[in-house]
Design a protein around this motif. Structure first.
Motif, PDB file in Angstrom:
ATOM      1  N   LEU A 113      21.246 -19.359  -4.740  1.00 32.32           N
ATOM      2  CA  LEU A 113      22.191 -19.144  -5.837  1.00 32.32           C
ATOM      3  C   LEU A 113      21.447 -18.905  -7.147  1.00 32.32           C
ATOM      4  O   LEU A 113      21.915 -18.146  -8.007  1.00 32.32           O
ATOM      5  N   ARG A 114      20.286 -19.528  -7.295  1.00 27.91           N
ATOM      6  CA  ARG A 114      19.464 -19.322  -8.493  1.00 27.91           C
ATOM      7  C   ARG A 114      19.040 -17.867  -8.632  1.00 27.91           C
ATOM      8  O   ARG A 114      18.909 -17.338  -9.750  1.00 27.91           O
ATOM      9  N   LEU A 115      18.821 -17.199  -7.502  1.00 22.58           N
ATOM     10  CA  LEU A 115      18.458 -15.784  -7.559  1.00 22.58           C
ATOM     11  C   LEU A 115      19.560 -14.978  -8.235  1.00 22.58           C
ATOM     12  O   LEU A 115      19.284 -14.055  -9.009  1.00 22.58           O
ATOM     13  N   LYS A 116      20.802 -15.339  -7.949  1.00 25.11           N
ATOM     14  CA  LYS A 116      21.935 -14.674  -8.596  1.00 25.11           C
ATOM     15  C   LYS A 116      21.945 -14.976 -10.089  1.00 25.11           C
ATOM     16  O   LYS A 116      22.182 -14.085 -10.917  1.00 25.11           O
ATOM     17  N   ALA A 117      21.671 -16.232 -10.439  1.00 26.29           N
ATOM     18  CA  ALA A 117      21.603 -16.603 -11.856  1.00 26.29           C
ATOM     19  C   ALA A 117      20.492 -15.838 -12.564  1.00 26.29           C
ATOM     20  O   ALA A 117      20.659 -15.371 -13.697  1.00 26.29           O
ATOM     21  N   LYS A 172      28.012 -23.110 -13.714  1.00 23.01           N
ATOM     22  CA  LYS A 172      29.168 -22.226 -13.529  1.00 23.01           C
ATOM     23  C   LYS A 172      29.226 -21.682 -12.105  1.00 23.01           C
ATOM     24  O   LYS A 172      30.298 -21.655 -11.485  1.00 23.01           O
ATOM     25  N   LEU A 173      28.081 -21.249 -11.594  1.00 21.47           N
ATOM     26  CA  LEU A 173      28.051 -20.667 -10.253  1.00 21.47           C
ATOM     27  C   LEU A 173      28.387 -21.703  -9.181  1.00 21.47           C
ATOM     28  O   LEU A 173      29.096 -21.398  -8.212  1.00 21.47           O
ATOM     29  N   ILE A 174      27.879 -22.910  -9.342  1.00 23.31           N
ATOM     30  CA  ILE A 174      28.178 -23.972  -8.375  1.00 23.31           C
ATOM     31  C   ILE A 174      29.670 -24.279  -8.374  1.00 23.31           C
ATOM     32  O   ILE A 174      30.300 -24.405  -7.313  1.00 23.31           O
ATOM     33  N   ASP A 198      18.022 -30.563 -10.240  1.00 18.05           N
ATOM     34  CA  ASP A 198      17.328 -29.740 -11.226  1.00 18.05           C
ATOM     35  C   ASP A 198      17.273 -28.315 -10.693  1.00 18.05           C
ATOM     36  O   ASP A 198      16.496 -28.010  -9.792  1.00 18.05           O
ATOM     37  N   CYS A 199      18.122 -27.469 -11.248  1.00 19.95           N
ATOM     38  CA  CYS A 199      18.173 -26.066 -10.830  1.00 19.95           C
ATOM     39  C   CYS A 199      17.236 -25.193 -11.652  1.00 19.95           C
ATOM     40  O   CYS A 199      17.242 -23.966 -11.513  1.00 19.95           O
TER      41      CYS A 199
END
Length: 261
Positions: A16-20, A50-52, A101-102
């Protein structure tokens, strides 16, 4: 959550971090000459939050371990800011007794993007006073910290001026957590740190005065002169520590200033 669930969740959050990153990297390509993601823990944390939430709202199977834990423990995601081992300022997410920690790679880009630990094992804690803030700021930001004598009427709320190696200066500590530290102590902690810091160089004060002189209608809190410790005492005696309207006025005055001088 079990170790297997934590590992799976960390994997899914890293994806999901890749999307962020696709959203944030073009907006914030660098921070103080350092490439993204360095120094962008706030922006990454907020985007991931927000994504989560969006994934959870759609009952995403990928975040099932997190959803199940939140439901069983009756806990919600919380944004937090504070000290990580008194080495860094960190923005993270806490849910129950789990620390997420994202933005784990925003100090060292070679670290994994995501880290999940039990809160008591994470090294994360709230910042309790300005001395702790100064200690972290000096090493993490590589700054010199002075009394806020440039704007003494703001000093009860923002008692510090930080100056980096390039000579840029700004008021600190500008977030809700540190405002609460000041106000919950009835400005005693602001007064204490002010009494133990040196005043800024005259050249810095002159720069800030020049900035104010060019503002068309500066807030009166920016033009007051005097002793910042006296303002702390006066605000405390006037019960301004519980006056949210006056706090908002001080914050608006602060926000009207340029980012640095």
């Amino acid at each position: 959550m079990t170790k297997e669930e934590i590992d799976l969740l960390a994997y899914e959050l890293a994806n999901l971090r890749l999307k962020a990153d696709l959203t944030l990297a073009p907006q914030y390509p660098a921070f103080s000459d350092k490439p993204y993601p360095l120094g962008r823990c706030l922006e990454i944390r907020d985007e991931m939050y927000k994504l989560i939430h969006a994934q959870l709202a759609h009952n995403s199977e990928s975040l099932a371990p997190l959803a199940h834990y939140m439901q069983s423990a009756q806990k919600e995601l919380q944004k937090v800011w504070g000290s990580l081992r008194d080495e860094y300022f960190q923005n993270a997410i806490v849910v129950g007794h789990w620390y997420i920690d994202c933005a784990n790679d925003t100090v060292n880009a070679n670290k994994p993007r995501v880290e999940i630990k039990k809160l008591e094992q994470s090294g994360f804690s709230a910042i309790k006073d300005f001395e702790q803030f100064v200690k972290i700021a000096q090493s993490y930001w590589q700054v010199t910290v002075y009394q806020n004598t440039a704007f003494p009427a703001l000093a009860p709320y923002f008692p510090l001026i930080c100056e980096n190696e390039k000579g840029a200066s700004w008021l600190a500590a500008a977030n809700d957590d540190m405002l609460k530290v000041a106000m919950n102590s009835e400005f005693a902690l602001s007064q204490r740190i002010l009494a133990n810091l040196p005043p800024p160089p005259k050249a810095m004060q002159v720069r800030w005065r020049q900035i104010i002189s060019k503002m068309p209608n500066p807030d009166e809190l920016l033009t007051h002169q005097g002793d910042p410790l006296s303002f702390c005492k006066s605000y405390s005696e006037s019960n301004l520590a519980t006056d949210l309207t006056f706090r908002d006025k001080a914050v608006r005055a602060f926000m009207s200033l340029p980012k640095g001088a």
